[in-house]
Structures are given as structure tokens and as C-alpha cells.
Write a protein that holds these residues in place. Structure first.
Motif, PDB file in Angstrom:
ATOM      1  N   GLU A   1       0.818  -1.221   0.000  1.00  0.00           N
ATOM      2  CA  GLU A   1       0.000   0.000   0.000  1.00  0.00           C
ATOM      3  C   GLU A   1       0.844   1.260   0.000  1.00  0.00           C
ATOM      4  N   TYR A   2       2.172   1.106  -0.182  1.00  0.00           N
ATOM      5  CA  TYR A   2       3.063   2.269  -0.223  1.00  0.00           C
ATOM      6  C   TYR A   2       2.848   3.152   1.004  1.00  0.00           C
ATOM      7  N   ARG A   3       2.767   2.508   2.174  1.00  0.00           N
ATOM      8  CA  ARG A   3       2.445   3.288   3.374  1.00  0.00           C
ATOM      9  C   ARG A   3       3.156   2.714   4.595  1.00  0.00           C
ATOM     10  N   MET A   4       3.550   3.632   5.462  1.00  0.00           N
ATOM     11  CA  MET A   4       4.276   3.328   6.679  1.00  0.00           C
ATOM     12  C   MET A   4       3.404   3.623   7.890  1.00  0.00           C
ATOM     13  N   TYR A   5       3.590   2.808   8.942  1.00  0.00           N
ATOM     14  CA  TYR A   5       2.912   3.016  10.208  1.00  0.00           C
ATOM     15  C   TYR A   5       3.960   3.053  11.318  1.00  0.00           C
ATOM     16  N   TYR A   6       3.995   4.155  12.054  1.00  0.00           N
ATOM     17  CA  TYR A   6       4.936   4.296  13.152  1.00  0.00           C
ATOM     18  C   TYR A   6       4.167   4.362  14.472  1.00  0.00           C
TER      19      TYR A   6
ATOM     20  N   ALA B   1       2.908   8.237   3.776  1.00  0.00           N
ATOM     21  CA  ALA B   1       3.076   7.673   2.433  1.00  0.00           C
ATOM     22  C   ALA B   1       4.567   7.508   2.148  1.00  0.00           C
ATOM     23  N   HIS B   2       4.910   6.541   1.310  1.00  0.00           N
ATOM     24  CA  HIS B   2       6.317   6.378   0.932  1.00  0.00           C
ATOM     25  C   HIS B   2       6.433   5.670  -0.410  1.00  0.00           C
ATOM     26  N   GLY B   3       7.574   5.853  -1.060  1.00  0.00           N
ATOM     27  CA  GLY B   3       7.900   5.137  -2.281  1.00  0.00           C
ATOM     28  C   GLY B   3       8.749   3.923  -1.958  1.00  0.00           C
ATOM     29  N   ILE B   4       8.760   2.933  -2.871  1.00  0.00           N
ATOM     30  CA  ILE B   4       9.479   1.682  -2.622  1.00  0.00           C
ATOM     31  C   ILE B   4      10.306   1.297  -3.850  1.00  0.00           C
ATOM     32  N   GLY B   5      11.072   0.199  -3.694  1.00  0.00           N
ATOM     33  CA  GLY B   5      11.944  -0.261  -4.769  1.00  0.00           C
ATOM     34  C   GLY B   5      11.177  -0.797  -5.962  1.00  0.00           C
TER      35      GLY B   5
END
Length: 344
Positions: free
Chosen positions: A107-112, A124-128
Motif C-alpha cells: 500500500e506504499y504506506r508506513m505506520y509508526y 506515504a512512501h515510495g518503494i523499490g
């Protein structure tokens, strides 16, 4: 349709003053794993001017693919002034421990999860990309660097040279440094990082385009840099389908496959059914078949209700008991039965 439009307009009044930074959700005391930002189930805004979906995504810190999936009938490159644009509101937390950082590549998403266990921040974040995949598994932050220099690996330098875009051996800090202003180094072979972005690639957040690192909006990586300490655990997972509870209703959230991967509809359905059985603890739960099929077909990442269970006796009791009965049995309503789908 009128009700949906009214909900969107009511929500728009809330969103016009929305923060441009990462969303922070309160975690449920009873273990529910669907989090929600706005009161209305559907969140939407009217475009402020003729713009692109990418402009709206940047304003609300959503990823590019995320906002495109939610607005499949809207022209990505030409959103007319006043046109209604759907935003993300509800999210199902990934099935990982509620600690540290979880990167759900699907989902191109981070949870902290900040220390204390009461909240979760989402970015939101981009990936390889397909040939430079971001690795899966558990790792941790081993180093934090502000204003990092980038030393492009020889393989990346060769790739850029072949495209007529030669890279220097060292890219100094600055607006055109692909690492941005902050970098969190992961305990993985190959120098993988969670980092910011340069001004040239800011619209690539939420896409599968990096050389394996995780790329974030400048304001988001700054917030994460301030909060996450060295030693913070990081879980990198790939969960295109998630299920979770909210107020005794089970939701499903489905995302498309990543580039270079393919799951058939039959495989997707079987996988979803396994998750539903696990969450409900029933061999053949009486779920909404039509809603499930629609969610697995549209793949827009919007949590969809598919099943409702009876509340536990502890949840019903406070409302049912007369006031003169006193405090006996007046519980908090948190004694829901098991079967929650989360990793904590």
C-alpha cells in the motif's frame, strides 16, 4: 447518491483546514484495528483550482498510487476546479506488532507506533522498483543522519551513465540530493535507508520507483527522524489484503499487486477468505459476498464492511441496565470476544 454527496460535502468542511503533515490516529482500547481520521466514512475535497491528482496528493500527504486508486474515474493529469476528489480516511493496520515502524509495501504506506502504545502515525512512501526490490523482514534503525551525502553505488552510476545522466561519485547535501535532508539507515546488507527526497522527485512518493530504499515526503521524514530513535524495530511486509474490526464490523482492504507480481482473482479470494475465517473464528462466516467481490475487483484500498458480529454482553450491558442499578456491571465496553486480526 444524494447521501454520499452530502457526506462528502460535510467532510469537505472538515478537510479544508486539514494538516499537511502525517496523520496520527488514536489506537482503540478494545483492540479494533481499523483507524479513522474523520467522522464521515467517506472523505473528499473539491479541487481548489485546475490541477492534477498529484497536487492534491502532495497537499494531503498521500501517495500517488493511493490517490489514483481512490479516484479511478478522475483524470490523473487534469482535475477540474471544483471536481470532487476522494481522500483516504479509514485504514486497516497491517498484521504486525504494534511497535516501532511497519512498512507495508503493497500500500506504499508506513505506520509508526510511538512508545506508549496509544497512537499510530501514518506516512506515504515510495518503494523499490521491480529490479531493485525493497527487502522484506524484520530489521531496525542503526543510524540517523541529517543532511546526508549520497555515494551512488557503481551499479546505479552505470545505469545513469547509460541513460545519458552521469552521476558524480558523491552527491553533496542540498535540494537535488536524492536522500533529502534526513536518512534513517537500516540494519540490512546493501545500505538500505528510509530517507527524504529531492525536489525533482517529490511526485514519485507512493510509487514503485526507487533503487530499494524507502522514500518519504520532506516534512514526513523530518517528523519520523525526530520521533524514531536508533534501535527502533522496523517490519517490512507485503500485505495487499488486510482485514480488521471497527465497532463489531469486519472490514477488508485490498490493493493491486506490485509491479512484476500477479495474483489471480481465485488466489486473491482464497487468501481473503482465510483472513476472514481467522478474524471471525468461524469456518464459514456469513459475510457479505457481494461487498467482498467488489472490494477484490476494484482494489482501491478503501476499507469495505463485509461482516457484522453481535456485541459482547459486556458491551450491551451498560446501555441495557437502568440507571438506578448503580455501578454494578457498568463496564467500559471493551470486553469484546477474541479474533481481532492484528499482530500485537
Amino acid at each position: 447518491m444524494r447521501i454520499r454527496a452530502l457526506n462528502a460535502l460535510l467532510t469537505w468542511g472538515l478537510l479544508t483546514s486539514a494538516s499537511a503533515f502525517a496523520t496520527t490516529y488514536d489506537l482503540s482500547a478494545n483492540g479494533d484495528t481499523v483507524v479513522q481520521e474523520y467522522v464521515q466514512p467517506e472523505a473528499a475535497v473539491h479541487a481548489e483550482q485546475d490541477e492534477t491528482l498529484l497536487d492534491v496528493a502532495l497537499r494531503y500527504r498521500m501517495g500517488q498510487m493511493e490517490i489514483v486508486r481512490l479516484n479511478q474515474k478522475v483524470d490523473r493529469w487534469h482535475v477540474k476546479k471544483g471536481e470532487l476528489v476522494r481522500l483516504a480516511n479509514r485504514r486497516i493496520l497491517p498484521d504486525t506488532p504494534h511497535e516501532g515502524i511497519t512498512l507495508n509495501l503493497s500500500e506504499y504506506r508506513m505506520y509508526y507506533y510511538p512508545p506508549g502504545g496509544r497512537q499510530v502515525m501514518s506516512f506515504a512512501h515510495g518503494i523499490g522498483r521491480q529490479d531493485w526490490k525493497t527487502p522484506l523482514g524484520k530489521t531496525k534503525i542503526i543510524k540517523k543522519v541529517k543532511d546526508p551525502s549520497w555515494h551512488p553505488p557503481e551499479s546505479i552510476r552505470r545505469e545513469h551513465a547509460a541513460m545519458g545522466d552521469p552521476l558524480p561519485e558523491v552527491v553533496p547535501p542540498g535540494p537535488h540530493n536524492p536522500l533529502g535532508a534526513y536518512a534513517l539507515y537500516l540494519n540490512l546488507p546493501g545500505d538500505y535507508r528510509i530517507h527524504g527526497t529531492d525536489i525533482d522527485k517529490i511526485y514519485g512518493i507512493g510509487m514503485q520507483i526507487t533503487h530499494g530504499c524507502v522514500r518519504m515526503y520532506p516534512e514526513d521524514i523530518e517528523a519520523l527522524y525526530r520521533h524514531a530513535e536508533v534501535g527502533t524495530p522496523v517490519y517490512i511486509v507485503k500485505q495487499p489484503i488486510k482485514v480488521g474490526w471497527l465497532d463489531n464490523t469486519l472490514y477488508i482492504e485490498a490493493h493491486p499487486d506490485l509491479e512484476g507480481e500477479e495474483m489471480s482473482q481465485d488466489q486473491r479470494y482464497a487468501f481473503a477468505l482465510d483472513l476472514i475465517r481467522k478474524a471471525t473464528q468461524e469456518e464459514m462466516p456469513d459475510f457479505d459476498q457481494k461487498a467482498l467481490n467488489q472490494a477484490l475487483h476494484v482494489l482501491d484500498g478503501e476499507p469495505t464492511p463485509i461482516y457484522e458480529r453481535l456485541p459482547s454482553l459486556e458491551q450491551e450491558q451498560p446501555a441495557a441496565m437502568p440507571r438506578e442499578a448503580g455501578g454494578a456491571g457498568s463496564g467500559s465496553g471493551s470486553g469484546s470476544p477474541g479474533g481481532y486480526y492484528h499482530g500485537s
